[in-house]
Design a protein around this motif. Structure first.
Motif, PDB file in Angstrom:
ATOM      1  N   VAL A  49      -1.573   1.322   7.406  1.00 28.52           N
ATOM      2  CA  VAL A  49      -2.439   0.173   7.114  1.00 28.52           C
ATOM      3  C   VAL A  49      -3.637   0.170   8.053  1.00 28.52           C
ATOM      4  O   VAL A  49      -4.785   0.001   7.636  1.00 28.52           O
ATOM      5  CB  VAL A  49      -1.664  -1.151   7.236  1.00 28.52           C
TER       6      VAL A  49
ATOM      7  N   LEU B 198      -6.291  -1.199  -3.198  1.00 25.98           N
ATOM      8  CA  LEU B 198      -5.740  -1.783  -1.984  1.00 25.98           C
ATOM      9  C   LEU B 198      -5.837  -3.313  -1.974  1.00 25.98           C
ATOM     10  O   LEU B 198      -5.509  -3.951  -0.972  1.00 25.98           O
ATOM     11  CB  LEU B 198      -6.456  -1.216  -0.748  1.00 25.98           C
TER      12      LEU B 198
ATOM     13  N   ARG C 225      -6.087   3.010   7.156  1.00 26.64           N
ATOM     14  CA  ARG C 225      -6.849   2.780   5.929  1.00 26.64           C
ATOM     15  C   ARG C 225      -7.853   1.646   6.093  1.00 26.64           C
ATOM     16  O   ARG C 225      -9.003   1.740   5.649  1.00 26.64           O
ATOM     17  CB  ARG C 225      -5.893   2.463   4.771  1.00 26.64           C
ATOM     18  N   HIS C 226      -7.421   0.564   6.737  1.00 28.20           N
ATOM     19  CA  HIS C 226      -8.317  -0.586   6.908  1.00 28.20           C
ATOM     20  C   HIS C 226      -9.504  -0.221   7.789  1.00 28.20           C
ATOM     21  O   HIS C 226     -10.649  -0.601   7.507  1.00 28.20           O
ATOM     22  CB  HIS C 226      -7.545  -1.759   7.514  1.00 28.20           C
TER      23      HIS C 226
ATOM     24  N   TRP D 214       0.806  -1.218   0.000  1.00 36.07           N
ATOM     25  CA  TRP D 214       0.000   0.000   0.000  1.00 36.07           C
ATOM     26  C   TRP D 214       0.841   1.270   0.000  1.00 36.07           C
ATOM     27  O   TRP D 214       0.309   2.373  -0.022  1.00 36.07           O
ATOM     28  CB  TRP D 214      -0.913   0.009   1.230  1.00 36.07           C
TER      29      TRP D 214
END
Length: 205
Positions: free
Chosen positions: A108, A138, A111-112, A101
């Motif tokens: 991470v 992604l 974003r997740h 990413w």
């Protein structure tokens, strides 16, 4: 019933009392299944999958085909229950996903956890829901060789899907972390925590 082509659905007979509806993608499959249940189509079971919906327990497949002509993709996500899943982000594949990413581990997690996912369908194991909503850029590949044992509660990615392992099992998804949420409990009124249509948010712990 022979194979039938509707405007947006391709129907296939399956045995004597089931019909498989093939659509464009998982979003359309969930949309069709949601519509079919609300419209009370004449089927005992309506089961969405990645690009299909199985109508089982169908007495009159021809009548079902006629009924499905009334469906058109809504283009909207189902307004299902919203479930927050707590996650400890300490998975063995965090570094791999961070590199893929173009960010670091904190990136991470951010974003997740920023995505509201939707349970598109269930499969693989009781309580395992394939969660859509991850942006296409992604998507990450599965492991080349699956792990022999993935702990219950592991949160992972594979392609454009996110999922949580309800029990310990082999698996090839990229693991980001773990949750103590119970994904499957046959003693509950609704055994699956994340049935199709559920909106899912992961909350860092």
């Amino acid at each position: 019933m022979n194979c039938t082509r509707l405007s947006t659905v391709h129907l296939h007979p399956v045995g004597r009392s089931a019909v498989l509806a093939e659509v464009a993608d998982a979003a359309e499959a969930l949309d069709l299944a949601t519509w079919a249940r609300s419209a009370r189509v004449a089927a005992v079971e309506v089961v969405p999958a990645a690009r299909t919906v199985l109508f089982d327990g169908v007495d009159d497949p021809v009548a079902l085909a006629a009924r499905l002509r009334g469906w058109r993709p809504s283009g909207e996500l189902p307004a299902g229950d919203r479930v927050e899943v707590p996650v400890v982000y300490d998975g063995p594949d965090l570094a791999f996903v961070a590199e893929a990413w173009g960010t670091d581990r904190d990136g991470v997690v951010a974003r997740h956890a920023a995505v509201e996912y939707v349970a598109a369908f269930c499969g693989f194991a009781p309580g395992f829901s394939y969660l859509s909503g991850l942006p296409p850029e992604l998507a990450v590949p599965r492991l080349e060789s699956p792990r022999a044992r993935v702990p219950a509660g592991s949160v992972g990615l594979a392609g454009g899907w996110c999922g949580v392992y309800p029990t310990a099992s082999p698996g090839g998804w990229r693991l980001l972390g773990r949750t103590d949420a119970t994904l499957w409990d046959p003693e509950r009124d609704r055994p699956a925590l994340l049935p199709p249509g559920t909106r899912v948010v992961f909350v860092p712990r």
